[in-house]
Design a protein around this motif. Structure first.
Motif, PDB file in Angstrom:
ATOM      1  N   ALA A 279      46.569  32.839   8.920  1.00 33.77           N
ATOM      2  CA  ALA A 279      46.656  33.704   7.749  1.00 33.77           C
ATOM      3  C   ALA A 279      45.263  33.952   7.177  1.00 33.77           C
ATOM      4  CB  ALA A 279      47.551  33.066   6.695  1.00 33.77           C
ATOM      5  N   GLU A 280      45.132  35.044   6.493  1.00 35.27           N
ATOM      6  CA  GLU A 280      43.860  35.395   5.868  1.00 35.27           C
ATOM      7  C   GLU A 280      43.503  34.357   4.813  1.00 35.27           C
ATOM      8  OE1 GLU A 280      40.588  37.994   5.683  1.00 35.27           O
ATOM      9  OE2 GLU A 280      42.316  37.937   7.043  1.00 35.27           O
ATOM     10  N   PRO A 281      42.264  33.827   4.819  1.00 34.15           N
ATOM     11  CA  PRO A 281      41.893  32.813   3.819  1.00 34.15           C
ATOM     12  C   PRO A 281      41.935  33.369   2.407  1.00 34.15           C
ATOM     13  CG  PRO A 281      39.961  33.586   5.022  1.00 34.15           C
ATOM     14  CD  PRO A 281      41.165  34.151   5.719  1.00 34.15           C
ATOM     15  N   GLY A 282      42.171  32.475   1.448  1.00 30.37           N
ATOM     16  CA  GLY A 282      42.265  32.867   0.058  1.00 30.37           C
ATOM     17  C   GLY A 282      40.915  33.245  -0.525  1.00 30.37           C
ATOM     18  N   PRO A 283      40.900  33.752  -1.753  1.00 29.26           N
ATOM     19  CA  PRO A 283      39.636  34.189  -2.369  1.00 29.26           C
ATOM     20  C   PRO A 283      38.671  33.044  -2.613  1.00 29.26           C
ATOM     21  CG  PRO A 283      41.461  34.294  -3.940  1.00 29.26           C
ATOM     22  CD  PRO A 283      42.067  34.048  -2.603  1.00 29.26           C
ATOM     23  N   VAL A 284      39.198  31.871  -2.953  1.00 34.10           N
ATOM     24  CA  VAL A 284      38.309  30.723  -3.192  1.00 34.10           C
ATOM     25  C   VAL A 284      37.617  30.309  -1.903  1.00 34.10           C
ATOM     26  CG1 VAL A 284      38.199  28.326  -3.951  1.00 34.10           C
ATOM     27  CG2 VAL A 284      39.692  29.936  -5.140  1.00 34.10           C
ATOM     28  N   THR A 285      38.400  30.280  -0.812  1.00 39.27           N
ATOM     29  CA  THR A 285      37.818  29.927   0.485  1.00 39.27           C
ATOM     30  C   THR A 285      36.776  30.941   0.911  1.00 39.27           C
ATOM     31  OG1 THR A 285      39.905  28.897   1.127  1.00 39.27           O
ATOM     32  CG2 THR A 285      38.345  29.409   2.886  1.00 39.27           C
ATOM     33  N   LYS A 286      37.057  32.218   0.715  1.00 38.10           N
ATOM     34  CA  LYS A 286      36.088  33.262   1.051  1.00 38.10           C
ATOM     35  C   LYS A 286      34.815  33.099   0.229  1.00 38.10           C
ATOM     36  CE  LYS A 286      39.198  36.988   2.543  1.00 38.10           C
ATOM     37  NZ  LYS A 286      39.647  38.367   2.246  1.00 38.10           N
ATOM     38  N   TRP A 287      34.991  32.839  -1.063  1.00 37.99           N
ATOM     39  CA  TRP A 287      33.826  32.670  -1.929  1.00 37.99           C
ATOM     40  C   TRP A 287      32.989  31.478  -1.487  1.00 37.99           C
ATOM     41  CZ3 TRP A 287      33.117  28.415  -5.294  1.00 37.99           C
ATOM     42  CH2 TRP A 287      31.983  28.504  -6.109  1.00 37.99           C
ATOM     43  N   TRP A 288      33.647  30.379  -1.176  1.00 38.29           N
ATOM     44  CA  TRP A 288      32.907  29.167  -0.775  1.00 38.29           C
ATOM     45  C   TRP A 288      32.152  29.404   0.529  1.00 38.29           C
ATOM     46  CZ3 TRP A 288      31.308  24.911  -3.026  1.00 38.29           C
ATOM     47  CH2 TRP A 288      30.864  23.847  -2.241  1.00 38.29           C
ATOM     48  N   ARG A 289      32.773  30.078   1.468  1.00 39.91           N
ATOM     49  CA  ARG A 289      32.123  30.335   2.745  1.00 39.91           C
ATOM     50  C   ARG A 289      30.943  31.290   2.603  1.00 39.91           C
ATOM     51  NH1 ARG A 289      37.449  31.264   6.660  1.00 39.91           N
ATOM     52  NH2 ARG A 289      38.149  29.077   6.676  1.00 39.91           N
ATOM     53  N   SER A 290      30.963  32.099   1.567  1.00 40.52           N
ATOM     54  CA  SER A 290      29.884  33.070   1.369  1.00 40.52           C
ATOM     55  C   SER A 290      28.646  32.449   0.714  1.00 40.52           C
ATOM     56  CB  SER A 290      30.367  34.230   0.507  1.00 40.52           C
ATOM     57  OG  SER A 290      30.637  33.805  -0.827  1.00 40.52           O
ATOM     58  N   LEU A 291      28.763  31.217   0.228  1.00 40.86           N
ATOM     59  CA  LEU A 291      27.662  30.592  -0.486  1.00 40.86           C
ATOM     60  C   LEU A 291      26.591  30.094   0.471  1.00 40.86           C
ATOM     61  CD1 LEU A 291      29.595  28.445  -3.140  1.00 40.86           C
ATOM     62  CD2 LEU A 291      28.578  30.702  -3.454  1.00 40.86           C
ATOM     63  N   ARG A 292      25.367  30.043  -0.025  1.00 42.31           N
ATOM     64  CA  ARG A 292      24.284  29.410   0.702  1.00 42.31           C
ATOM     65  C   ARG A 292      24.413  27.888   0.588  1.00 42.31           C
ATOM     66  NH1 ARG A 292      19.279  32.000  -2.326  1.00 42.31           N
ATOM     67  NH2 ARG A 292      20.642  31.360  -4.050  1.00 42.31           N
ATOM     68  N   ASP A 293      23.685  27.173   1.438  1.00 36.74           N
ATOM     69  CA  ASP A 293      23.740  25.707   1.398  1.00 36.74           C
ATOM     70  C   ASP A 293      23.327  25.171   0.030  1.00 36.74           C
ATOM     71  OD1 ASP A 293      24.698  25.458   3.935  1.00 36.74           O
ATOM     72  OD2 ASP A 293      22.769  24.963   4.854  1.00 36.74           O
ATOM     73  N   SER A 294      22.292  25.777  -0.556  1.00 40.18           N
ATOM     74  CA  SER A 294      21.831  25.304  -1.867  1.00 40.18           C
ATOM     75  C   SER A 294      22.898  25.510  -2.935  1.00 40.18           C
ATOM     76  CB  SER A 294      20.548  26.036  -2.264  1.00 40.18           C
ATOM     77  OG  SER A 294      20.769  27.440  -2.361  1.00 40.18           O
ATOM     78  N   GLU A 295      23.646  26.605  -2.846  1.00 42.15           N
ATOM     79  CA  GLU A 295      24.699  26.865  -3.827  1.00 42.15           C
ATOM     80  C   GLU A 295      25.883  25.940  -3.616  1.00 42.15           C
ATOM     81  OE1 GLU A 295      24.011  31.621  -4.690  1.00 42.15           O
ATOM     82  OE2 GLU A 295      25.200  31.009  -2.943  1.00 42.15           O
ATOM     83  N   LYS A 296      26.147  25.551  -2.376  1.00 40.82           N
ATOM     84  CA  LYS A 296      27.231  24.609  -2.116  1.00 40.82           C
ATOM     85  C   LYS A 296      26.918  23.219  -2.653  1.00 40.82           C
ATOM     86  CE  LYS A 296      29.142  26.916   1.961  1.00 40.82           C
ATOM     87  NZ  LYS A 296      29.422  26.832   3.414  1.00 40.82           N
ATOM     88  N   VAL A 297      25.660  22.929  -2.858  1.00 43.99           N
ATOM     89  CA  VAL A 297      25.269  21.674  -3.496  1.00 43.99           C
ATOM     90  C   VAL A 297      25.201  21.841  -5.005  1.00 43.99           C
ATOM     91  CG1 VAL A 297      23.464  19.920  -3.667  1.00 43.99           C
ATOM     92  CG2 VAL A 297      24.009  20.934  -1.452  1.00 43.99           C
ATOM     93  N   PHE A 298      24.720  23.003  -5.446  1.00 47.59           N
ATOM     94  CA  PHE A 298      24.533  23.215  -6.884  1.00 47.59           C
ATOM     95  C   PHE A 298      25.856  23.255  -7.642  1.00 47.59           C
ATOM     96  CE2 PHE A 298      24.518  26.312 -10.378  1.00 47.59           C
ATOM     97  CZ  PHE A 298      23.668  25.673 -11.263  1.00 47.59           C
TER      98      PHE A 298
END
Length: 349
Positions: free
Chosen positions: A125-144
């Motif tokens: 199934a198509e991933p949800g909006p939160v999953t899409k947003w998280w995958r779109s982040l840079r490594d620094s943003e995933k830590v921040f």
């Protein structure tokens, strides 16, 4: 590499609130006095009514400041630093292993594995909006963003009156309190003032991309957590030596390590003040000025900010730039070999 509109001023600070010292039994009883302006409210649009500050009624735990009280904080600092480095090394290993396993499970059938993966992806199934947003982040943003979420959560807890005695005990670094060690770490995620929180998070967000790009997200987290407790310990040492009890909270000790690391690693980077973007200056010059101010605060005993914590964090960031990445993080191979053998024995593969 340029960092524009970076606020290099008073936001890199711990909120060391004003203290009211009252005579006690051999040592001062400490009570926090917060600015009334924080709690002012305007009613009826005609006059300002000062509400009683609930924190002013809470008695702060206090005790004698002796050098022997530094032993437990010292061992706690060493322990947290060791656990942070060990945990982040394992984290990096598992990330690399997971990434490599998708390509190297069967080297001769890599293409067919990718085809099966692509077909499976189409069937899902198509991933949800939160999953899409998280995958779109840079490594620094995933830590921040996890760091930001933790700070905002603690900031919200300060607003709950029934929690405030526990917040002062466990989320304020206090060398004279009964709980000394755990607050050294928890206080680095604690902000009482919204302005203090916003300023610290802005500076962290501004400098994280360069730091994470240089260190990797795993090594960055190890450095950040270690800097938090080390800056708290530096504050403890200063307060004990001068016999000046007081509370400290805020992420600026750890943020100073990030700031100093970036400025030493990229000394020619041009920085600017957010309100004066037309004036730029070299990062190497900026860190010298900031550390000079904190050193003056330590020497002359300025009490508005926790200058000892700032200086400790900045020195740790500089030390990590010169020796940490090579002498400590760079020599993790032996531990990784041990962990790999241990993991292989436990899982059988």
């Amino acid at each position: 590499m340029f960092f524009r509109n970076v606020w290099c001023a008073a936001e890199m600070t711990n909120s060391c609130r004003q203290l009211l010292l009252q005579p006690g039994r051999g040592y001062p009883n400490v009570r926090v006095v917060f600015r009334n302006s924080i709690h002012n409210s305007r009613r009826g649009g005609r006059r300002t009514v000062l509400e009683p500050d609930p924190l002013s009624q809470i008695q702060i735990e206090s005790g004698p400041l002796h050098a022997r009280t530094l032993w437990k904080p010292l061992f706690f600092t060493i322990g947290v630093t060791t656990l942070s480095l060990t945990g982040c090394v394992i984290w990096e290993y598992e990330n690399l292993r997971a990434h490599a396993s998708s390509f190297l499970k069967k080297p001769g059938t890599w293409l067919s594995a990718q085809q099966r993966k692509f077909k499976t992806h189409l069937q899902k199934a198509e991933p949800g909006p939160v999953t899409k947003w998280w995958r779109s982040l840079r490594d620094s943003e995933k830590v921040f963003y996890p760091i930001l979420a933790a700070n905002v959560l603690v900031f919200g807890a300060w607003r709950v009156r029934s929690l405030q005695p526990y917040m002062i005990k466990y989320f304020c670094s206090n060398p004279s309190g009964s709980s000394r060690c755990l607050p050294m770490l928890l206080s680095t995620f604690s902000h009482y003032s919204a302005m203090h929180l916003a300023a610290n998070m802005y500076v962290l967000y501004s400098f994280m991309p360069a730091a994470v790009a240089s260190l990797g997200k795993e090594q960055f987290v190890a450095m950040y957590l270690s800097a938090g407790v080390i800056s708290s310990f530096a504050s403890f040492v200063y307060k004990v030596l001068l016999n000046q009890p007081g509370l400290s909270l805020g992420a600026s000790g750890a943020i100073m390590s990030v700031l100093s690391y970036v400025c030493v690693q990229y000394p020619d980077t041009r920085l600017s003040i957010i309100f004066l973007p037309m004036y730029t200056f070299a990062a190497g010059t900026a860190i010298k000025v900031i550390m000079s101010v904190d050193l003056a605060g330590v020497v002359f005993g300025w009490k508005f900010f926790d200058h000892a914590a700032h200086l400790g964090g900045a020195l740790f960031g500089m030390a990590w730039c010169h020796w940490g990445t090579t002498s400590i993080w760079g020599n993790r191979d032996k531990f990784l070999q041990y962990y790999h053998t241990l993991r292989k024995n436990d899982t059988g593969r």
